[in-house]
Design an enzyme around this catalytic site. Structure first.
Site, PDB file in Angstrom:
ATOM      1  N   SER A 146     -23.158  68.067  20.304  1.00 30.59           N
ATOM      2  CA  SER A 146     -24.583  67.871  20.515  1.00 30.59           C
ATOM      3  C   SER A 146     -25.384  69.077  20.037  1.00 30.59           C
ATOM      4  O   SER A 146     -25.318  69.446  18.877  1.00 30.59           O
ATOM      5  CB  SER A 146     -24.850  67.558  21.992  1.00 30.59           C
ATOM      6  N   ASP A 305     -31.659  66.800  17.401  1.00 33.56           N
ATOM      7  CA  ASP A 305     -30.508  67.695  17.481  1.00 33.56           C
ATOM      8  C   ASP A 305     -29.407  67.221  16.514  1.00 33.56           C
ATOM      9  O   ASP A 305     -29.548  66.182  15.870  1.00 33.56           O
ATOM     10  CB  ASP A 305     -30.014  67.811  18.921  1.00 33.56           C
ATOM     11  N   ASP A 307     -26.508  65.685  16.523  1.00 30.97           N
ATOM     12  CA  ASP A 307     -25.940  64.329  16.532  1.00 30.97           C
ATOM     13  C   ASP A 307     -26.994  63.267  16.796  1.00 30.97           C
ATOM     14  O   ASP A 307     -26.671  62.093  16.986  1.00 30.97           O
ATOM     15  CB  ASP A 307     -24.803  64.225  17.537  1.00 30.97           C
ATOM     16  N   ASP A 309     -29.086  62.435  19.225  1.00 31.19           N
ATOM     17  CA  ASP A 309     -29.340  61.692  20.459  1.00 31.19           C
ATOM     18  C   ASP A 309     -30.542  62.266  21.212  1.00 31.19           C
ATOM     19  O   ASP A 309     -31.120  61.588  22.050  1.00 31.19           O
ATOM     20  CB  ASP A 309     -28.099  61.610  21.360  1.00 31.19           C
TER      21      ASP A 309
END
Length: 578
Positions: A146, A305, A307, A309
């Site tokens: 993340s 961010d 990834d 999400d």
């Protein structure tokens, strides 16, 4: 664990690979680092695992990845041939070794003859969630850490509904992982053999197209976007992660053509070289976007961010300067927009539900109540929101309207079951256009919400305490607050204490207790007589303990003053302990 025993085991292993072997040799005279690398197996929690890259049982590397994948494979085998045939879909982000870890996961599953799908190139977490549902796989794996620093990576697990595994099945998988005795001896399949037998299949652009088509369905006013989308100037940065292509694609296909990507941050970069932290919660991550925004006179700045999400927004505030919105503020804007516009169009469900976490602002509850929508709290972590969505779908009780958490995670359309920054980026652009048509900015819209519902303000602080000693300090801090709970903060009494580990809510004045019907978690929450609250929670993904604060006052000045004092009072007490 006897860390020296495991270090010796790794030291004399002849197949670590040149990179890991060299890293191990570089720390062989550093006993403190060696102990940290080997004193335990990397924690495999309810969402998987996340940690620093490097050699050892307590680091992210080829062998700890294989161990996690082996545990998942054994869990799938227990569920029979149908589970093995449905298989697993795997995606990965732009971090160091993400592609390699994704393949190692696939090859470990392949040794158990489990059908595996893997994306050809990096993709965002929400598309992985969507792909699990689209392909009807038994599980999904996302290789990501993340928004953590560059030296981190992770292994994130998803169930057949596209949400992260809820606690009970996650515990079963954890048990299987912990039963793996020798991570250095795990068997893997041959990649060419898997591809030849179609046991390993590569996912291409068809999934991207299907996901993008679903994204179009979340717009409330698609006709407005098609007609006037070019009037909104948008600056977007993926912060060197996975979101560049999916976000720009959905904005363009929806009708937003005036989109400017921060070129220095457009390409994937595992070092995230232009930012200290690739986290849209961090104001410093917006520096280049703000420069571009000033140059373009942009209406909204959007950052995701690595990834994709989480999403952060910066909007024109006082004196026309860009102001970063908090996760709670963005959530309030989205919720008010969605519910108000659905209500006007007659599409708002009479059985609507809004889901938020226990540390998310209470303004969401006030907004939902205004439109007759039920609010249900969950523990921190979007997996609990996904779990509730699955429950309501099965029981046919509530219609999902929106889900969010204060840490910049939002979900609008239920075709994904985790927070989705691609969805959120599209909705942010639509809200910006809608307010602009009224001669307002998103900041103006936020002030309208505060004046309508009250000035709810929140803040967050944290302490990073690494290693074994850090873990012990965090546990000790929570234990101290349990054994000696504060009964007043400043001049105001504490009226409610919620302990999510014991599942008890204590009404202090009446000395009355009731049960909390949520999964157990090492979290404490304190509510004050004036409506202010604070919460203490160890992070599930980082060596941190987090402190959340919230207030609600009649005007902005009172809210800011009360919030500042609350935070000072609590953190003074915390620092006395640590």
């Amino acid at each position: 664990m006897d860390w020296k025993k495991h270090w010796e085991r790794w030291k004399h292993c002849g197949w670590l690979g040149e990179d890991l072997q060299k890293q191990l040799e570089n720390i062989q005279n550093d006993e403190q680092t060696l102990e940290d690398c080997f004193y335990k197996y990397m924690d495999f929690g309810t969402g998987g695992m996340r940690g620093e890259l490097g050699p050892g049982t307590n680091r992210m590397n080829t062998f700890t990845i294989r161990r996690a994948a082996e545990g998942l494979a054994r869990y799938i085998e227990e569920h029979g041939n149908n589970a093995k045939t449905r298989g697993v879909v795997i995606a990965f982000d732009s971090r160091h070794r993400s592609r390699e870890f994704a393949l190692e996961t696939a090859l470990t599953l392949g040794a158990h003859h489990i059908q595996t799908y893997i994306f050809r190139d990096l993709r965002p977490t929400p598309e992985l969630s969507y792909a699990v549902r689209h392909l009807n796989t038994f599980a999904g794996v996302m290789i990501t850490a993340s928004h953590n620093p560059p030296e981190y990576n992770g292994f994130k697990l998803y169930g057949s509904d596209g949400g992260q595994f809820p606690p009970e099945p996650a515990k079963e998988i954890m048990k299987k992982v912990n039963e793996v005795e020798d991570e250095l001896a795990i068997k893997t399949a041959n990649e060419n053999d898997m591809q030849a037998s179609r046991l390993l299949q590569v996912i291409g652009e068809d999934m991207d197209t299907a996901y993008n088509d679903e994204l179009q369905t979340i717009s409330i006013h698609p006709e407005l976007i098609q007609e006037k989308g070019d009037r909104v100037s948008i600056v977007f940065t993926p912060l060197h992660g996975t979101a560049n292509i999916p976000v720009t694609r959905v904005l363009e296909t929806s009708g937003f053509t005036n989109v400017h990507v921060v070129k220095e941050q457009a390409l994937p970069d595992p070092e995230f070289s232009t930012v200290k932290s690739p986290n849209p919660e961090d104001k410093a991550a917006f520096e280049l976007a703000i420069e571009e925004g000033v140059e373009r006179d942009a209406d909204v700045l959007i950052a995701t961010d690595p990834d994709a999400d989480r999403v952060g927004l910066a909007v024109k505030g006082k004196d026309n300067h860009y102001q970063l919105l908090s996760g709670n503020q963005t959530g309030a804007l989205m919720l008010e927009y969605l519910l108000s516009q659905r209500s006007k169009k007659g599409t708002l469900s009479k059985n609507g539900v809004m889901l938020k976490t226990i540390v998310t602002s209470e303004i969401g509850r006030a907004i939902a109540e205004n439109y007759g929508v039920t609010t249900i709290d969950t523990l921190t972590g979007f997996k609990f929101i996904g779990e509730k969505m699955k429950q309501f779908e099965k029981e046919n009780t509530y219609d999902f309207q929106f889900g969010y958490e204060e840490s910049y995670g939002y979900l609008i359309g239920d075709f994904v079951r985790d927070k989705d920054a691609v969805q959120a980026s599209l909705l942010a652009a639509e809200m910006t256009l809608w307010y602009k048509e009224q001669g307002k900015t998103l900041y103006d819209g936020l002030i309208d919400i505060y004046e309508k519902y009250g000035f709810y303000l929140e803040d967050l602080d944290s302490l990073t305490l690494k290693g074994k000693i850090g873990e012990e300090k965090i546990e000790g801090l929570l234990k101290d607050f349990r054994q000696h709970p504060p009964l007043s903060i400043g001049s105001k009494d504490i009226t409610v204490i919620e302990d999510y580990q014991t599942s008890e809510r204590w009404y202090v004045r009446e000395d009355r207790k009731e049960s909390i019907h949520l999964p157990t978690s090492n979290v404490l929450k304190y509510k004050r007589e004036d409506g202010a609250w604070f919460c203490i929670r160890p992070s599930g993904t980082e060596p941190k303990v987090k402190f959340y604060f919230g207030v609600n006052k009649a005007n902005l000045e009172q809210a800011e003053e009360t919030l500042l004092q609350l935070k000072m009072d609590i953190m003074t007490q915390v620092h006395q302990y640590v």
